[in-house]
Scaffold this active site. Structure first.
Site, PDB file in Angstrom:
ATOM      1  N   ASP A 124     -15.059 -10.851  41.337  1.00 50.79           N
ATOM      2  CA  ASP A 124     -16.160 -11.781  41.068  1.00 50.79           C
ATOM      3  C   ASP A 124     -17.234 -11.025  40.305  1.00 50.79           C
ATOM      4  O   ASP A 124     -17.405  -9.822  40.480  1.00 50.79           O
ATOM      5  CB  ASP A 124     -16.751 -12.320  42.375  1.00 50.79           C
ATOM      6  CG  ASP A 124     -15.811 -13.264  43.113  1.00 50.79           C
ATOM      7  OD1 ASP A 124     -14.999 -13.931  42.459  1.00 50.79           O
ATOM      8  OD2 ASP A 124     -15.895 -13.329  44.354  1.00 50.79           O
ATOM      9  N   ASP A 138     -12.901 -19.524  39.731  1.00 51.27           N
ATOM     10  CA  ASP A 138     -13.634 -20.320  40.726  1.00 51.27           C
ATOM     11  C   ASP A 138     -14.326 -21.504  40.063  1.00 51.27           C
ATOM     12  O   ASP A 138     -14.346 -22.618  40.603  1.00 51.27           O
ATOM     13  CB  ASP A 138     -14.679 -19.460  41.439  1.00 51.27           C
ATOM     14  CG  ASP A 138     -14.087 -18.307  42.219  1.00 51.27           C
ATOM     15  OD1 ASP A 138     -12.906 -18.381  42.608  1.00 51.27           O
ATOM     16  OD2 ASP A 138     -14.810 -17.322  42.434  1.00 51.27           O
TER      17      ASP A 138
END
Length: 156
Positions: A124, A138
């Site tokens: 991330d 995501d």
């Protein structure tokens, strides 16, 4: 079942859209691992930065340590989407399923590449100060789910 029977026009379209998501996701994650390993990039100070983080759980860092189970769930979701794409009633549904498929595949690739089996962490790097870190995969999943909900609302 023959391969030609499985590769219908809808599945090919879904695969192409999902493929674009996977490529964009993996390229941005590779960039993040390279450029953000030793520094953050402040895009809008106090609001948005690029910050490298590894997540062995699911969205919002829930279910830490359940990587193999989350990976297995992603595989099942991809298979289900591959079947459901044939039953889509609109382009909006097809696009929504395709984005979810691409996002699930992008994060699944991280789990496979970054650890033994399906237990690896997902990269991330997008960090809004008020929201947990996330990535392109995501985002695609979230947008895809919103599109599917919108399509379902229009059908009712």
């Amino acid at each position: 079942m023959r391969l030609s029977a499985a590769l219908t026009p809808r599945r090919i379209r879904a695969g192409l859209i999902a493929g674009v998501v996977v490529v964009a996701d993996q390229l941005t994650k590779a960039w993040a691992r390279s450029e953000l390993a030793s520094r953050d990039i402040q895009v809008m100070p106090g609001f948005l930065r690029f910050h490298l983080a590894e997540n062995s759980g699911s969205a919002f860092s829930l279910f830490q340590g359940f990587g193999p189970w989350l990976g297995a769930a992603a595989i099942l979701a991809c298979v289900a989407i591959f079947v459901l794409v044939e039953r889509t009633g609109s382009r909006l549904e097809l696009a929504g399923f395709s984005l979810v498929l691409g996002g699930a595949t992008g994060n699944l690739a991280d789990r496979i590449v970054n650890g033994p089996g399906l237990s690896g962490a997902v990269t991330d790097f997008i960090d809004f100060s008020f929201w947990p870190n996330f990535n392109v995969a995501d985002s695609a999943i979230t947008i895809g789910v919103v599109m599917l909900l919108w399509a379902a609302r229009q059908d009712s």
